[in-house]
Design an enzyme around this catalytic site. Structure first.
Site, PDB file in Angstrom:
ATOM      1  N   PHE A   1      -0.387  -3.178  -5.145  1.00  0.00           N
ATOM      2  CA  PHE A   1      -0.291  -1.960  -4.340  1.00  0.00           C
ATOM      3  C   PHE A   1       1.027  -1.963  -3.583  1.00  0.00           C
ATOM      4  O   PHE A   1       1.679  -2.999  -3.405  1.00  0.00           O
ATOM      5  CB  PHE A   1      -1.475  -1.848  -3.378  1.00  0.00           C
ATOM      6  CG  PHE A   1      -1.549  -2.970  -2.370  1.00  0.00           C
ATOM      7  CD1 PHE A   1      -0.957  -2.857  -1.123  1.00  0.00           C
ATOM      8  CD2 PHE A   1      -2.224  -4.155  -2.675  1.00  0.00           C
ATOM      9  CE1 PHE A   1      -1.020  -3.890  -0.196  1.00  0.00           C
ATOM     10  CE2 PHE A   1      -2.301  -5.185  -1.764  1.00  0.00           C
ATOM     11  CZ  PHE A   1      -1.700  -5.055  -0.517  1.00  0.00           C
ATOM     12  N   CYS A   2       1.423  -0.765  -3.126  1.00  0.00           N
ATOM     13  CA  CYS A   2       2.621  -0.588  -2.319  1.00  0.00           C
ATOM     14  C   CYS A   2       2.429   0.667  -1.483  1.00  0.00           C
ATOM     15  O   CYS A   2       1.332   1.227  -1.441  1.00  0.00           O
ATOM     16  CB  CYS A   2       3.865  -0.509  -3.196  1.00  0.00           C
ATOM     17  SG  CYS A   2       3.781   0.804  -4.447  1.00  0.00           S
ATOM     18  N   THR A   3       3.461   1.132  -0.819  1.00  0.00           N
ATOM     19  CA  THR A   3       3.313   2.243   0.123  1.00  0.00           C
ATOM     20  C   THR A   3       2.855   3.535  -0.545  1.00  0.00           C
ATOM     21  O   THR A   3       1.867   4.142  -0.128  1.00  0.00           O
ATOM     22  CB  THR A   3       4.642   2.490   0.862  1.00  0.00           C
ATOM     23  OG1 THR A   3       5.084   1.284   1.457  1.00  0.00           O
ATOM     24  CG2 THR A   3       4.458   3.556   1.941  1.00  0.00           C
TER      25      THR A   3
ATOM     26  N   CYS B   1       4.608  -0.666  -7.107  1.00  0.00           N
ATOM     27  CA  CYS B   1       3.576  -1.362  -7.882  1.00  0.00           C
ATOM     28  C   CYS B   1       3.483  -0.805  -9.297  1.00  0.00           C
ATOM     29  O   CYS B   1       3.116  -1.525 -10.237  1.00  0.00           O
ATOM     30  CB  CYS B   1       2.226  -1.315  -7.179  1.00  0.00           C
ATOM     31  SG  CYS B   1       1.695   0.297  -6.604  1.00  0.00           S
TER      32      CYS B   1
ATOM     33  N   ILE C   1      -0.809   2.980  -0.706  1.00  0.00           N
ATOM     34  CA  ILE C   1      -1.527   2.829   0.565  1.00  0.00           C
ATOM     35  C   ILE C   1      -1.706   4.175   1.260  1.00  0.00           C
ATOM     36  O   ILE C   1      -2.751   4.445   1.870  1.00  0.00           O
ATOM     37  CB  ILE C   1      -0.767   1.856   1.489  1.00  0.00           C
ATOM     38  CG1 ILE C   1      -0.637   0.481   0.837  1.00  0.00           C
ATOM     39  CG2 ILE C   1      -1.460   1.731   2.846  1.00  0.00           C
ATOM     40  CD1 ILE C   1       0.439  -0.381   1.458  1.00  0.00           C
TER      41      ILE C   1
END
Length: 260
Positions: free
Chosen positions: A179-181, A186, A208
């Site tokens: 996951f990433c922002t 990702c 996220i």
């Protein structure tokens, strides 16, 4: 009046990306939109803010206008708001990659991991056989992350291949969830791991920000705040502004291209 903030990206071939820079900047300026957009041969990435009408008009022009000729037909979008202007100026930058992993030949449109919607994320990362990895930079992870996620302690996303070579094994790590922002880091990391022979790779669709927007706090496995690369600094559940300590954004300016 609150400002509408749009984080967007799409991997799509843009061989004429250099020619797009001037017209795109002029379009945003004419709509009084500010922020940063990156253009590269592999697509577009960035975050912009303006009035509701201006952002909506920009997106119509990106998707349906002559500038991109219908190539931005699958934009990944996340919306939030800001009471004060989150950006001071409008920048359109040319890059080798819209998110730098160090391999311009890597093509997420050809082969990418499995997208996981926010509503299904908790079940996935709760599985004992899944290795969960936060693909963001270390100072972002320090503000918040998912329970049990590994922190690669990256200074920049371009260090991810070295981390994978050092810490991950296709034979041992059979199922990986990242996951990433906002989803872009990702997504590219998943394409990279698949190219390295990893069998099952998943990533959080919309990142996220989408998770915090859709998942109620009582059901959440997220702890802390999510760093964003603008003057709001961090967001929490419901995408509410939750600015941490004043020095939390130190070093963020030179990393602004790694947002989303």
């Amino acid at each position: 009046m609150p400002y509408k903030v749009a984080a967007l990206y799409q991997f799509t071939p843009l061989p004429d990306f250099r020619d797009l820079r001037g017209p795109l900047r002029e379009l945003c300026t004419s709509l009084e939109i500010k922020g940063t957009l990156l253009l590269a041969p592999e697509g577009i990435n960035g975050t912009v803010a303006g009035s509701d009408e201006a952002i909506d008009a920009l997106l119509v022009r990106l998707r349906d206008g002559e500038l991109f000729g219908g190539r931005l037909d699958n934009l990944e979008l996340k919306y939030s708001s800001a009471e004060a202007p989150p950006f001071k100026r409008m920048k359109v930058r040319l890059k080798k990659e819209i998110v730098t992993i160090g391999d311009p030949a890597l093509d997420p449109t050809a082969k990418v991991g499995v997208y996981v919607d926010a509503k299904d994320w908790n079940a996935l990362i709760g599985s004992a056989d899944v290795t969960v990895i936060d693909t963001r930079n270390a100072f972002e992870v320090a503000l918040g992350s998912f329970d049990g996620a590994l922190d690669p302690k990256l200074n920049r996303f371009g260090e991810f291949p070295a981390y994978a070579a050092r810490a991950l094994d296709p034979g041992k790590h059979r199922k990986i969830a990242m996951f990433c922002t906002g989803g872009i880091r990702c997504e590219k990391a998943s394409a990279y791991l698949l190219a390295q022979g990893f069998a099952e790779v998943y990533h959080l669709k919309g990142g996220i920000l989408k998770y915090l927007e859709e998942i109620p706090k009582k059901q959440s496995r997220w702890n802390g705040e999510c760093f964003v690369f603008d003057e709001r600094v961090a967001l929490s559940h419901g995408l509410a502004v939750r600015a941490p300590a004043k020095d939390a954004s130190e070093g963020a300016e030179h990393l602004c291209e790694e947002k989303v």
